[in-house]
Design an enzyme around this catalytic site. Structure first.
Site, PDB file in Angstrom:
ATOM      1  CE  LYS A 284      56.172  43.950-102.230  1.00 58.55           C
ATOM      2  NZ  LYS A 284      57.156  42.900-101.977  1.00 58.55           N
ATOM      3  CD  GLU A 318      63.166  51.591-103.581  1.00 58.23           C
ATOM      4  OE1 GLU A 318      62.652  50.561-104.070  1.00 58.23           O
ATOM      5  OE2 GLU A 318      63.832  52.413-104.232  1.00 58.23           O
ATOM      6  CG  HIS A 342      54.135  49.617-106.920  1.00 55.64           C
ATOM      7  ND1 HIS A 342      53.781  48.645-107.818  1.00 55.64           N
ATOM      8  CD2 HIS A 342      55.494  49.676-106.951  1.00 55.64           C
ATOM      9  CE1 HIS A 342      54.879  48.153-108.379  1.00 55.64           C
ATOM     10  NE2 HIS A 342      55.913  48.763-107.875  1.00 55.64           N
ATOM     11  CE  LYS A 435      56.594  59.929 -95.947  1.00 56.12           C
ATOM     12  NZ  LYS A 435      57.373  60.782 -95.011  1.00 56.12           N
ATOM     13  CE  LYS A 438      65.642  54.526-106.632  1.00 63.36           C
ATOM     14  NZ  LYS A 438      65.041  53.205-106.386  1.00 63.36           N
ATOM     15  NE  ARG A 477      56.434  48.886 -90.633  1.00 64.33           N
ATOM     16  CZ  ARG A 477      56.968  49.364 -89.494  1.00 64.33           C
ATOM     17  NH1 ARG A 477      57.713  48.594 -88.747  1.00 64.33           N
ATOM     18  NH2 ARG A 477      56.742  50.611 -89.139  1.00 64.33           N
TER      19      ARG A 477
END
Length: 593
Positions: A284, A318, A342, A435, A438, A477
């Site tokens: 990313k 999410e 990740h 942290k 979902k 971000r």
């Protein structure tokens, strides 16, 4: 270099330099070695045949490659006897002559598991975007491999539905799509069949048309069949005279033991430099920019330590649940699925020391040092949660165990928070909070660096504002709305002395007009070019699993029940309690953010 080919015995031509991943450098020292499918790397160039010895490879400096057991003097004698019978390259019009123009390389990209969602939604669109923008080599072929019966036309129809003209230059997009699809082919076969992969090898050779063949296999398949596919690809479909690389999609095991077994099995058929363990978050844009932000800006580099940083937060959330796809998730849970790979990889990039260079191994060496300096997680450092159903505004939102693909008694966490410490001189005592969850109130992935308060701040005394609670904060971000902003304390314009908190904001969509590439585009391009810095090395993987395995086993063996939280909420209360132990508030909970 000019290569003349006629039937010969098995041999290989190896270069000790580092040629271009999709080409070669003729100005190198050459030596002879036997070819092994396991060791088809970017610096190796091999020429093979299975018939009797008549072949020779001639170089401009007079060297020649013959049988592996022929002496150097015999080789040079062979050159003298045959040189006069060799036509100059410009006189050789046969396609098999390997003259300069014919000796170009080609890249064959085989998507193993081509009929799956990942291939359709991510891999094929990423390959098309690379082709559209001119990043793929002149000669390339894309082959879909799966068990499903499908024709080339059916594959192209499937792929066509996933392609978009989202790239910057939208001219001739339809024409580009047509040309890209002409390079796409399909081959049906089993993932554990040497014979099927041998047939794939024949198919690839037709498209390679005698050029130097470089082959990339993308394993878009379940982890339980990785080894079978790697074995068959290595033994039956390795490149004969170029490199062979395999991209392995996560997850890489469930704990230290299973991950180590997977790595050991892979290395039976591949060298470490042939294995590209992909974590798409490392591709990313904002993660790529992390080291640039730190190491090329003097304003940040001196502040990147325990002297100035109060805590660092890595947040992933999410705003949706498993939505009928909980079968896979339930086997791994949020800690394995998001945190162990990740977020931990981003944390290692954030906290590492300045590498010696931008070389892949130098960067990965520094990441490993960080991981090995971290304390393993213990139960008291972790909070787990699971979302339950809720109704708002006349809409019902299902709980995790309401998903028909999830066992009704599942204790798998859909949320986790944890605190880490890095025991080295730069970060001693700084809490790194992580942290992931979902079905939360928002969708985001970001890094938040909260700095310490200003010592002896006179505004606390004279104005009464407690700036210990409003310290500077750097926010990176990753998604959505990619950007970097720095929170600063500022005077509100006017005659009075009223202070406010404002943002110095670099919003990517406002600053840069072109669209940000998808992470898979960057990682696929890096794999083709042999760039490994964004891929995970085996010792990195070992170090990462060693941090999580003890607490994961304890949670499962003791059947720890997760704390429940409502779908669309800010997560379980335990996460706030964990942060408060370090006098910290999660940065994503304030309305201003």
């Amino acid at each position: 270099m000019t290569i003349i080919q006629s039937p010969s015995s098995n041999y290989s031509l190896s270069s000790s330099s580092n040629p271009s991943p999709i080409g070669f450098n003729p100005c190198t020292n050459i030596n002879v070695s036997l070819f092994s499918p396991k060791k088809s790397c970017p610096t190796k160039l091999s020429v093979q045949s299975n018939t009797s010895y008549k072949n020779a490879v001639f170089m401009q400096d007079g060297a020649v490659v013959t049988r592996g057991n022929a002496s150097e003097n015999e080789a040079r004698l062979k050159l003298k006897n045959e040189l006069l019978s060799v036509k100059p390259p410009q006189e050789q019009k046969d396609g098999a002559s390997f003259g300069f123009e014919n000796y170009k390389s080609t890249v064959s990209i085989t998507v193993v598991g081509a009929s799956g969602d990942l291939a359709k939604k991510k891999i094929f669109p990423a390959l098309f975007a690379l082709y559209y923008e001119g990043w793929l080599p002149e000669h390339f072929t894309v082959v879909g491999y799966a068990r499903s019966k499908m024709t080339d036309t059916e594959l192209r129809t499937m792929v066509y539905k996933t392609l978009t003209c989202r790239v910057d230059q939208r001219e001739n997009c339809a024409e580009k799509i047509d040309k890209f699809l002409e390079r796409c082919f399909y081959h049906s076969g089993q993932y554990d069949s040497l014979e099927n992969f041998a047939e794939l090898d024949k198919n690839l050779k037709k498209h390679e048309a005698g050029r130097v063949s470089n082959r990339l296999f993308y394993l878009s398949i379940p982890p339980n069949i990785f080894i079978n596919a790697v074995k068959c690809a290595s033994l039956s479909a390795s490149a004969a005279n170029g490199w062979t690389r395999v991209i392995v999609e996560k997850p890489f095991g469930r704990d230290s033991e299973s991950s180590g077994a997977l790595t050991k099995a892979l290395k039976q058929y591949l060298d470490e430099d042939q294995i590209f363990r992909i974590d798409h978050y490392l591709g990313k844009e904002l993660v790529e920019n992390l080291s640039v932000l730190r190491f090329s800006n003097l304003v940040f580099e001196p502040l990147w330590s325990r002297q100035y940083i109060r805590n660092v937060q890595f947040i992933f959330s999410e705003d949706f649940g498993t939505e009928g796809r909980g079968g896979y998730f339930d086997h791994y849970g949020i800690m394995r699925n998001i945190m162990q790979n990740h977020l931990l990889q981003i944390m290692a990039l954030f906290a590492m020391e300045t590498p010696v260079s931008l070389d892949a191994e130098d960067i990965r060496n520094e990441k490993v040092k960080v991981l090995r300096s971290m304390r393993p997680l213990v139960f008291d450092d972790v909070v787990i949660g699971q979302y339950k159903g809720d109704s708002r505004g006349g809409v019902s939102y299902p709980g995790y165990t309401d998903d028909k693909t999830v066992p009704k008694d599942s204790l798998t966490p859909t949320f986790a928070a944890a605190s880490f410490f890095i025991d080295n001189s730069r970060w001693d005592g700084v809490p790194f909070l992580m942290k992931a969850g979902k079905a939360l109130h928002t969708r985001r992935a970001e890094i938040r660096v909260q700095f310490k308060h200003v010592p002896g701040n006179i505004y606390n005394r004279d104005i009464g504002t407690d700036f210990d609670l409003t310290t500077n904060e750097l926010v990176i971000r990753v998604q959505p709305d990619e950007g970097i902003y720095l929170k600063i304390n500022n005077k509100v314009p006017g005659l009075g002395m009223r202070l406010d908190r404002g943002h110095l904001n670099l919003l990517y969509s406002a600053r840069y007009s072109h669209e940000i590439p998808d992470a898979y585009e960057r990682l696929l391009l890096d794999a083709i070019e042999g760039e490994r810095r964004l891929f995970i090395r085996s010792d990195e993987l070992d170090a990462a699993w060693s941090l999580f395995t003890p607490v994961l086993r304890e949670l499962e063996e003791k059947k720890i029940k997760p704390e429940y939280y409502l779908y669309g909420s800010r997560g379980p209360k335990g996460a706030h309690d964990l942060a408060s132990r370090f006098y910290v508030q999660w940065g994503d909970l304030r309305e201003e953010d």
